[in-house]
Design an enzyme around this catalytic site. Sequence first.
Site, mmCIF file in Angstrom:
data_model
loop_
_atom_site.group_PDB
_atom_site.id
_atom_site.type_symbol
_atom_site.label_atom_id
_atom_site.label_comp_id
_atom_site.label_asym_id
_atom_site.label_seq_id
_atom_site.Cartn_x
_atom_site.Cartn_y
_atom_site.Cartn_z
ATOM 1 N N ASP A 293 -1.097 -1.924 -0.606
ATOM 2 C CA ASP A 293 -2.431 -2.487 -0.376
ATOM 3 C C ASP A 293 -3.526 -1.503 -0.780
ATOM 4 O OD1 ASP A 293 -4.231 -4.462 0.451
ATOM 5 O OD2 ASP A 293 -3.126 -4.860 2.298
ATOM 6 N N ASP A 357 -5.666 -13.271 -0.028
ATOM 7 C CA ASP A 357 -5.357 -13.306 1.398
ATOM 8 C C ASP A 357 -5.526 -14.708 1.974
ATOM 9 O OD1 ASP A 357 -4.587 -10.709 1.752
ATOM 10 O OD2 ASP A 357 -6.509 -10.000 2.514
#
Length: 554
Positions: A293, A357
């Site tokens: 990430d 997301d």
Amino acid sequence: MPLPDRASQTLDFAGRWSNERNPQRRDIATGVWVRDSYEGRSGHNFTISEIALTESTNFSSGEAWAISLAWSGNSKFMVERIWDRTQSIGASEILLPGEVILKPGESYQAPALLAAYSSAGLDGVSERFHSHIRGRTLHPKRARPLTLNMWEAIYFDHDATKIKAIAEVAAEIGVERLVLDDGWFGARRSDHAGLGDWIVNKKVWPNGFTAIISDIHERGMEFGLWFEGEMVNPDSDLYRAHPDWVLNTGGHSENNWRHELVLDLTNAAAFSHVLEQVSAVLTEFPIDYIKWDHNRVVVDASNNLQAAVRNQTLAIYRLFSELKKRHPKLEIESCASGGGRVDLGVIDYVDRFWVSDNNDALERQRNQRWTGQIIPPELLGTHIGPTPGHQTGRSLSLSFRATTALFGHAGIEWDISKISNSDKAALKTWAAYYKANRDLLHTGKSIRIDYADENAYLYGVIDKKRERAIFSFAQLAPTTAVHPAQLTFRDLNPDKNYQVKAVYPAGAPLYMLIEPPTWLTGVTLSGAVLMEIGLPAPILAPENALLIEINQSN
């Protein structure tokens, strides 16, 4: 690169967190149209491509001139028309003042610019980029495992009993890879602390990962783990020991974003710390996959008062390369608060992109549609999210969510330990369908039909021999006409007959109060009829999708 006069419009993409890659089309006018990104990563508002096209260009026809940049740092795309009507298109890395200072005899290697021309519309552009990407020697060769990521199932609540319960249902469904997300290391019980300390938290995992990985492997699944190695929390052992290891601008206060600072990977000691700690975890435990990430924008990116975005970008490429060299079977997913690092630079170091997301299937229909303009579906993480969705709060049927997730590297992002038996059964048949058809889904030609009703999408994939195809008809919003537009297809052999039928791997869609057309149960028609006349569309309720199989008859 020069553009001909007949190129009269541009298409590029804009967005934000959870809403990436929205298309924007405009006329080329005198002056310079610039799409730049100063995030220190490609970013959510990054245009993965700048495309010049004629006014009539659509998915299936018309000319297009497309470029993309093989770079994950600051970038600029531009289209220019000057006073004499000369036109050009280009892209480059953005270098900050003083970022590259060449000494005598030194040189600067610019990021590669990839360009494609199509006389067959935007799908022709996609075909060229997909073919190029698939032709790389490092492109993933094995079947893309059905993946369950546990972030939206457990968040920071790491409990071995809970995770085993999820693993048990995952194995029953047919999941092939289980990924443990944020919260396993250091003092990481929230997003306020722990980044930089890549050591298993003994309070949360007193015996490490050995038992849980063994349980997952015994159930026939791979194990994946989350990292965010480019960042550090001020509340971490690493920062307390080495506050000088972060990117900063000297006398100014450090820029804290999402409780994170950016670790200076251009510092050899900081680079070695991340590499060795991550590699140690991968060595101690049999980890098959990492989700990497990057949860903040890189600003004030300076090393010894010299701009460092370029070297920071090159450093993450080196880090990924070294991790794969040390762990040859390792696969890496590129995530950056969702789809904030989806580009043709990092693609040579990773095996999968997290598209967004936002797992809301209605939003994913558009996002996946346009991310696939450049990136082939087998590299795009497409998951079935929970309902209601955690980003939008919208409730959507499992059938719609599953059909949407099918067209990519499919997976699940949902606490399946709490689902009903009927949902479990539907996921099981959907997982089997994905596995049976992923070779077609991940090697076929992507097709987006120029459907006559803007409230619906018709798209799919067809194999190279034009013998098999799978299409989705997705009703995004209510149709405005009594009868939806006909479903017509492309790229079939006009002289061959095809069997066409609807299939329901995760349950049937919801129809309006009108009997659906009889062809759904099966019909045989020629390719010419299917392309020129088509089939009557069922009247689906909004936020529903129908899966259609087309197979050439013997």
